[in-house]
Write an enzyme that holds these catalytic residues in place. Sequence first.
Site, PDB file in Angstrom:
ATOM      1  N   PRO A  11      23.357  12.196   1.568  1.00  0.00           N
ATOM      2  CA  PRO A  11      22.356  12.562   0.566  1.00  0.00           C
ATOM      3  C   PRO A  11      22.397  11.698  -0.690  1.00  0.00           C
ATOM      4  CG  PRO A  11      23.485  14.515   1.352  1.00  0.00           C
ATOM      5  CD  PRO A  11      24.164  13.342   1.981  1.00  0.00           C
ATOM      6  N   ASN A  12      21.221  11.364  -1.159  1.00  0.00           N
ATOM      7  CA  ASN A  12      20.987  10.658  -2.429  1.00  0.00           C
ATOM      8  C   ASN A  12      21.330   9.168  -2.397  1.00  0.00           C
ATOM      9  OD1 ASN A  12      20.070  13.024  -3.867  1.00  0.00           O
ATOM     10  ND2 ASN A  12      22.184  13.728  -3.753  1.00  0.00           N
ATOM     11  N   ARG A  19      19.846   5.121  -9.122  1.00  0.00           N
ATOM     12  CA  ARG A  19      20.611   6.351  -9.344  1.00  0.00           C
ATOM     13  C   ARG A  19      21.904   6.030 -10.089  1.00  0.00           C
ATOM     14  NH1 ARG A  19      24.476   9.121  -4.825  1.00  0.00           N
ATOM     15  NH2 ARG A  19      25.031  10.947  -6.051  1.00  0.00           N
ATOM     16  N   TYR A  24      27.204   3.749  -9.803  1.00  0.00           N
ATOM     17  CA  TYR A  24      27.037   3.250  -8.431  1.00  0.00           C
ATOM     18  C   TYR A  24      26.527   1.813  -8.348  1.00  0.00           C
ATOM     19  CZ  TYR A  24      27.598   8.211  -7.427  1.00  0.00           C
ATOM     20  OH  TYR A  24      28.096   9.494  -7.342  1.00  0.00           O
ATOM     21  N   ASN A  75      29.532   7.101   4.505  1.00  0.00           N
ATOM     22  CA  ASN A  75      29.556   7.538   3.113  1.00  0.00           C
ATOM     23  C   ASN A  75      28.750   8.839   3.079  1.00  0.00           C
ATOM     24  OD1 ASN A  75      29.274   8.118   0.434  1.00  0.00           O
ATOM     25  ND2 ASN A  75      28.845   6.000  -0.194  1.00  0.00           N
ATOM     26  N   ALA A  78      27.793  13.610  -1.511  1.00  0.00           N
ATOM     27  CA  ALA A  78      28.444  14.840  -1.982  1.00  0.00           C
ATOM     28  C   ALA A  78      28.901  15.743  -0.833  1.00  0.00           C
ATOM     29  CB  ALA A  78      27.507  15.601  -2.913  1.00  0.00           C
ATOM     30  N   GLU A  99      35.915   6.298   6.130  1.00  0.00           N
ATOM     31  CA  GLU A  99      35.245   7.010   5.035  1.00  0.00           C
ATOM     32  C   GLU A  99      35.056   6.004   3.906  1.00  0.00           C
ATOM     33  OE1 GLU A  99      37.780   9.711   2.981  1.00  0.00           O
ATOM     34  OE2 GLU A  99      36.132  10.707   1.931  1.00  0.00           O
ATOM     35  N   HIS A 101      33.313   5.143  -0.016  1.00  0.00           N
ATOM     36  CA  HIS A 101      32.661   5.552  -1.268  1.00  0.00           C
ATOM     37  C   HIS A 101      32.560   4.366  -2.205  1.00  0.00           C
ATOM     38  CE1 HIS A 101      32.919   9.728  -0.139  1.00  0.00           C
ATOM     39  NE2 HIS A 101      34.177   9.518   0.200  1.00  0.00           N
ATOM     40  N   ARG A 108      37.135  10.845 -10.865  1.00  0.00           N
ATOM     41  CA  ARG A 108      35.959  11.485 -11.459  1.00  0.00           C
ATOM     42  C   ARG A 108      36.187  13.002 -11.619  1.00  0.00           C
ATOM     43  NH1 ARG A 108      30.889   9.485  -8.252  1.00  0.00           N
ATOM     44  NH2 ARG A 108      29.861  10.422 -10.068  1.00  0.00           N
TER      45      ARG A 108
HETATM   46  C1  DQA Z   1      29.861   8.858  -3.414  1.00  0.00           C
HETATM   47  C2  DQA Z   1      30.794   9.786  -4.197  1.00  0.00           C
HETATM   48  C3  DQA Z   1      30.352  11.234  -4.077  1.00  0.00           C
HETATM   49  O1  DQA Z   1      31.193  12.072  -4.859  1.00  0.00           O
HETATM   50  C4  DQA Z   1      28.929  11.388  -4.596  1.00  0.00           C
HETATM   51  O2  DQA Z   1      28.491  12.721  -4.426  1.00  0.00           O
HETATM   52  C5  DQA Z   1      27.985  10.426  -3.969  1.00  0.00           C
HETATM   53  C6  DQA Z   1      28.407   9.038  -3.820  1.00  0.00           C
HETATM   54  C7  DQA Z   1      30.225   7.369  -3.618  1.00  0.00           C
HETATM   55  O3  DQA Z   1      29.811   6.554  -2.816  1.00  0.00           O
HETATM   56  O4  DQA Z   1      30.894   7.038  -4.593  1.00  0.00           O
HETATM   57  O5  DQA Z   1      26.849  10.760  -3.644  1.00  0.00           O
HETATM   58  O6  DQA Z   1      29.989   9.155  -2.037  1.00  0.00           O
END
Ligand code: DQA
Length: 146
Positions: A11-12, A19, A24, A75, A78, A99, A101, A108
């Site tokens: 998501p997102n 964003r 990011y 990735n 959240a 995994e 990120h 954070r």
């Molecule tokens: C994320 C870290 C997550 O905590 C966050 O909700 C994201 C992006 C990252 O790539 O740093 O959406 O996965």
Amino acid sequence: MSSVVLLLSGPNLNLLGTREPDVYGTETLDDHVATATATAAVHDLEIEHFQSNHEGELIEAIQGARDRVAAIVINPGALTHSSWAIHDALAAFSGVIVELHLSNPKARESWRHVSVVAPVATGSIVGFGGDGYRLAIEAVAAQLAP
Ligand code: DQA
């Protein structure tokens, strides 16, 4: 053995570029997929990318990867911090799992400190921004090397 690596974006992540660029970066998801694809090509691997804002669609993509792709780089956004359903889907996948990120969630907010995905991943790459996509594919290639 399959040469396909499934790159999953949660998501997102479709909003990357605009964003929270201070967190990011300004590269888009397409930029990161291009980085992963170029790195994969060096190792004779092929990237299949799927992004979804829906947990169930990500789970179906993981299920569809079983016995078909060599590795999953995910990735989960959240969902990393809450989705036991993604945890279980990944646990049923027998290949390499990375995994990934962009940020370092441990540096954070406290609710980001727990990953329910990490326990079923081969390893995690966090905090290196867009370079993480290159590093993740390098890690997959090293794991798949005979
Ligand atoms: C994320 C870290 C997550 O905590 C966050 O909700 C994201 C992006 C990252 O790539 O740093 O959406 O996965």
